[in-house]
Design a protein around this motif. Structure first.
Motif, short mmCIF file in Angstrom:
data_model
loop_
_atom_site.label_atom_id
_atom_site.label_comp_id
_atom_site.label_asym_id
_atom_site.label_seq_id
_atom_site.Cartn_x
_atom_site.Cartn_y
_atom_site.Cartn_z
N TYR A 160 39.93 39.83 42.60
CA TYR A 160 41.34 40.14 42.82
C TYR A 160 41.87 40.88 41.60
O TYR A 160 41.42 40.66 40.48
CB TYR A 160 42.17 38.87 43.03
CG TYR A 160 42.16 38.32 44.43
CD1 TYR A 160 41.14 37.50 44.87
CD2 TYR A 160 43.19 38.62 45.32
CE1 TYR A 160 41.14 36.98 46.16
CE2 TYR A 160 43.20 38.12 46.61
CZ TYR A 160 42.17 37.29 47.02
OH TYR A 160 42.17 36.79 48.29
N GLN A 170 45.47 41.77 39.48
CA GLN A 170 46.86 41.37 39.29
C GLN A 170 47.54 42.38 38.36
O GLN A 170 47.41 42.31 37.15
CB GLN A 170 46.96 39.96 38.73
CG GLN A 170 48.38 39.40 38.72
CD GLN A 170 48.44 37.94 38.31
OE1 GLN A 170 47.80 37.53 37.34
NE2 GLN A 170 49.21 37.14 39.05
N GLY A 185 52.61 41.29 39.18
CA GLY A 185 52.29 39.88 39.37
C GLY A 185 51.61 39.51 40.65
O GLY A 185 51.03 38.43 40.75
N GLU A 186 51.62 40.37 41.64
CA GLU A 186 51.03 40.02 42.93
C GLU A 186 49.52 40.20 42.90
O GLU A 186 49.02 41.22 42.45
CB GLU A 186 51.65 40.89 44.02
CG GLU A 186 51.38 40.41 45.43
CD GLU A 186 52.37 41.00 46.42
OE1 GLU A 186 53.47 41.39 46.02
OE2 GLU A 186 52.02 41.06 47.61
N LEU A 187 48.80 39.23 43.36
CA LEU A 187 47.34 39.31 43.42
C LEU A 187 46.93 40.18 44.60
O LEU A 187 47.34 39.95 45.73
CB LEU A 187 46.73 37.93 43.55
CG LEU A 187 46.65 37.10 42.27
CD1 LEU A 187 46.45 35.64 42.59
CD2 LEU A 187 45.53 37.62 41.38
N LEU A 204 52.34 30.54 42.92
CA LEU A 204 51.89 31.51 43.91
C LEU A 204 51.61 30.84 45.24
O LEU A 204 51.04 29.75 45.29
CB LEU A 204 50.61 32.20 43.43
CG LEU A 204 50.71 33.05 42.16
CD1 LEU A 204 49.34 33.38 41.63
CD2 LEU A 204 51.47 34.33 42.46
N PHE A 226 48.30 36.97 48.91
CA PHE A 226 49.19 36.30 47.98
C PHE A 226 50.60 36.89 48.00
O PHE A 226 50.78 38.10 48.17
CB PHE A 226 48.63 36.39 46.56
CG PHE A 226 47.48 35.46 46.31
CD1 PHE A 226 46.20 35.79 46.71
CD2 PHE A 226 47.68 34.23 45.69
CE1 PHE A 226 45.13 34.92 46.50
CE2 PHE A 226 46.62 33.36 45.46
CZ PHE A 226 45.36 33.71 45.87
N GLY A 227 51.56 36.02 47.78
CA GLY A 227 52.93 36.45 47.58
C GLY A 227 53.14 36.85 46.13
O GLY A 227 52.24 36.72 45.30
N PRO A 228 54.34 37.33 45.81
CA PRO A 228 54.62 37.82 44.46
C PRO A 228 54.82 36.70 43.45
O PRO A 228 54.82 36.95 42.25
CB PRO A 228 55.92 38.61 44.64
CG PRO A 228 56.58 37.98 45.80
CD PRO A 228 55.48 37.55 46.72
#
Lengths: 118, 114
Positions: free
Chosen positions: A37, A39, A43-45, B91, B105-107
């Motif tokens: 992943y 980032q 901040g969002e993965l 998260l 995933f969300g922010p």
């Protein structure tokens, strides 16, 4: 117990250089999934790639490629011809089975900060 | 909305206050996960829901942490009597469940306890 180790804390490269990120994992499961992943500073993965434990074929997807070696429990990831937009923290993750038909409970590594300068 | 959304994005709480963090997963996603990410670290698993059932809460650090997903869609993570060590990004992730391995995933919600 599961464990994911990313020994590289930070890698700095100049644009167009290749970047290889190391990941070593530990698990007692015979079936598992490995992920990378990204980032970014937002901040969002962001999901990049996935590989299951039965498939050691290494592939290339655009500028991304990976090297999965079960014998050494490594799942390394390479960005070819890096770009400034590749600057982010990259996480390797190991997923285990939750129920008979679902997966999850990622075990993440500590992450590697990639800095690409023009 | 195509992705996972979380609210609020930022929360500042005084030590001892209770907070509630909301997660809206992708519509139809069966599985929902909460993770806690401390500064400079990778996300750490907190809890897992399959529909409304909380199947794994082994990662919740203390009994001050409570999560629910009463109708199998929106989830709320509640932290009671917040402590400074609770400061982190929380998260939320969802996946379609059966035979789906990626989590979206969300922010995140950045919680700062002062």
């Amino acid at each position: 117990a599961q464990k994911v180790t990313q020994a590289q804390t930070e890698i700095s490269v100049v644009e167009k250089e290749d970047v290889t990120l190391d990941c070593v994992y530990e698990t007692r499961d015979t079936t598992y999934y490995l992920f990378w992943y990204k980032q970014p500073p937002s901040g969002e993965l962001v999901f990049l790639i996935r590989r299951n434990s039965f498939d050691e074929q290494n592939e290339i997807s655009g500028r991304y490629s990976w090297n999965f070696q079960k014998s050494t429990s490594s799942f390394n990831f390479t960005i070819t011809a890096s770009q400034v937009v590749d600057s982010a923290v990259y996480f390797c993750a190991l997923s285990k089975r939750m129920t008979t038909d679902s997966w999850g409970k990622f075990q993440f590594g500590a992450g590697t900060q990639v800095v690409v300068t023009p | 909305g195509a992705g996972v959304s979380q609210s609020p994005r930022y929360k500042v709480a005084k030590r001892g206050q209770d907070v509630a963090l909301r997660c809206d997963p992708i519509s139809g996603h069966v599985s929902l996960f909460w993770y806690q990410q401390a500064l400079g670290q990778g996300p750490e698993f907190l809890t897992y829901f399959q529909n409304e059932a909380q199947l794994d809460k082994s990662g919740l650090p203390s009994d001050r942490f409570f999560a629910e997903r009463p109708e199998g869609s929106v989830s709320t993570l509640k932290i009671q009597r917040t402590q400074q060590e609770d400061s982190a990004v929380y998260l939320c992730a969802s996946s379609s469940g059966t035979d789906s391995y990626e989590q979206y995933f969300g922010p995140g919600t950045r919680l700062t306890v002062t």
